[in-house]
Design a protein around this motif. Sequence first.
Motif, PDB file in Angstrom:
ATOM      1  N   ARG A 185       0.929  -1.290  -0.155  1.00 29.49           N
ATOM      2  CA  ARG A 185      -0.003   0.026   0.028  1.00 29.49           C
ATOM      3  C   ARG A 185       0.594   1.233   0.032  1.00 29.49           C
ATOM      4  O   ARG A 185       0.652   2.242  -0.841  1.00 29.49           O
ATOM      5  CB  ARG A 185      -1.033  -0.026   1.291  1.00 29.49           C
ATOM      6  N   VAL A 186       1.908   1.056   0.762  1.00 32.34           N
ATOM      7  CA  VAL A 186       2.899   2.338   0.848  1.00 32.34           C
ATOM      8  C   VAL A 186       3.401   2.723  -0.740  1.00 32.34           C
ATOM      9  O   VAL A 186       3.565   3.840  -1.158  1.00 32.34           O
ATOM     10  CB  VAL A 186       4.017   2.167   1.683  1.00 32.34           C
ATOM     11  N   VAL A 187       3.931   1.718  -1.523  1.00 30.73           N
ATOM     12  CA  VAL A 187       4.327   1.772  -2.808  1.00 30.73           C
ATOM     13  C   VAL A 187       3.416   2.072  -3.632  1.00 30.73           C
ATOM     14  O   VAL A 187       3.349   3.194  -4.595  1.00 30.73           O
ATOM     15  CB  VAL A 187       5.139   0.502  -3.309  1.00 30.73           C
ATOM     16  N   GLY A 188       2.219   1.516  -3.659  1.00 27.11           N
ATOM     17  CA  GLY A 188       0.969   1.924  -4.192  1.00 27.11           C
ATOM     18  C   GLY A 188       0.585   3.390  -4.338  1.00 27.11           C
ATOM     19  O   GLY A 188       0.315   4.085  -5.128  1.00 27.11           O
ATOM     20  N   ASN A 189       0.613   3.707  -3.112  1.00 23.68           N
ATOM     21  CA  ASN A 189       0.218   5.259  -2.817  1.00 23.68           C
ATOM     22  C   ASN A 189       1.095   6.088  -3.028  1.00 23.68           C
ATOM     23  O   ASN A 189       0.911   7.242  -3.595  1.00 23.68           O
ATOM     24  CB  ASN A 189       0.077   5.555  -1.137  1.00 23.68           C
ATOM     25  N   LEU A 190       2.467   6.013  -3.061  1.00 22.85           N
ATOM     26  CA  LEU A 190       3.432   6.723  -3.621  1.00 22.85           C
ATOM     27  C   LEU A 190       3.548   6.864  -5.108  1.00 22.85           C
ATOM     28  O   LEU A 190       3.571   7.869  -5.761  1.00 22.85           O
ATOM     29  CB  LEU A 190       5.011   6.358  -3.089  1.00 22.85           C
TER      30      LEU A 190
END
Length: 382
Positions: free
Chosen positions: A268-273
Motif C-alpha cells: 500500500r505504501v508503494v502503491g500510494n507513492l
Amino acid sequence: MTASALLAVAGLALACATIVGCLGLLVLRLLSRSSLVLQLVVVAAATVTSLVSGMAAAASLMYLSSDDLIVFYWIAAVTGLVSVSMAAVLGRSLARDNRYLRAAAASIGRGEPVASPDRHTSHEFAALAGELAATGERLAALRAREDRVEGSRRELVAWISHDLRTPLAGIRAMAEALEDGMVEDPDRYYAQIRGQVDRLTGMVDDLFALSRIHAGTLQLALEPVSLYDLISDTVADLAPVAAAKSLDLRFEGEQGLTVLADPRELARVVGNLVMNAMQQSAPGSPIVVSALEHADGRAVISVQDTAGGIPEHDLGRVFEAGWRASSPRTPPDQHGQPGRTGGAGLGLAIVQGIVQAHRGEVVVYNRDGGCRFDVFLPAHPA
C-alpha cells in the motif's frame, strides 16, 4: 580573658541574637505580602541589630569608657546604614528580575514572544529567563503546528465533502435514468456506477486506515519480504493505469533485499507513492521506482517523478492529512488550466503512518526537476 568569661560573653551574644532574630521573624511574618525590597531591608537591619546589641551588652559588662561606647555606636550605625543600603539595592534588582519573570510568564500565556532583558541579578535568574524564552519559542512552534493541523483538518473535511458529493450525485443521476428507462446502454451505466462505488469504497478505506494509524491500533503481520518481488508486483498492477495516462512507469531494483514487514501494508505504501506521482505527472513523463541498499545498511524504496517538484514552503506539509499539491504539482486540464489532484489528500499521511509503524522513515525532497520520496526500512537478513 578566662574561659568562663568567654562563655559568658558568648551566651550574652547568643541571647541578644536570639531575641532580635525572633523579633525579625515576627516582622517578616507581618510583612509577608510586602515587597521583596522591604523584606531584605528587614533582614539586613535584624542582622546589624543582632550584632550591635550583642557587642553593646558585652562592652557594658567590660566597663568601657563612655567615649569608647560612643565611637563604637557610631561605627555600628555607619556599618548598619551601609548594610541596609546594600540590601535595598539587591532587593531592587531582585524585584526587577521578578517583574521580568512575571511579564515573561504572561507573554507565554498570551502566545507572544518573550523579550530578553539586558542583564540579570544572578546566574540562576539568567538561566531561568533563558529557559522561559526557550519555552515560549517551543510553545509558539507548537501553536503554529496546531494551527496548521487544524487548517488541514478543515481542508480535509471540505475535500471529503466535495469528493463524496460528486460520485454520489453521479450515482443518483444514473440510477434515476435507469429507473425511468431513459438509458439506451444500461450495461455502461452499471459499469460507471460500479466504478463510482469503488471510488467511494477506496475513500472510506483510506479514512479507516488513517483513523487506525492515529489511534495506534494498526496491526502489522510481519514477515520477511523480498522488496524486488513486492515492488515489481505492485508496479505491474499499476502498469495499466500508467499506460492509460501515457506515463512511463519503470522499476529499477536490486534483488536480494529483504525487510521484515507486513507485505499488504508495504504494498500500500508503494502503491500510494506511485499513484501520487501519476496524479501529478503530465502525459509522457517518466516515473521511476527503485529499491536499493543505503550506505547505512537500511533498505530504501524510492519513487521519482518529473512533475516540477514541490514548493519549499510546502515540503513540511506533504504528510499532513488533507494536504494537496499546489498548482505547480498539478497537471493542467484539457483547457490548459491547473487541474485538481484526485483523492482526499490522505495517501501520503497513510504512507507516513505505515512506515513509522515499521520503525522506518519517509522523506521527500525535490530533485532532477521533480519530486522524490525515499522510504527507509531496517534491512532483514534473507
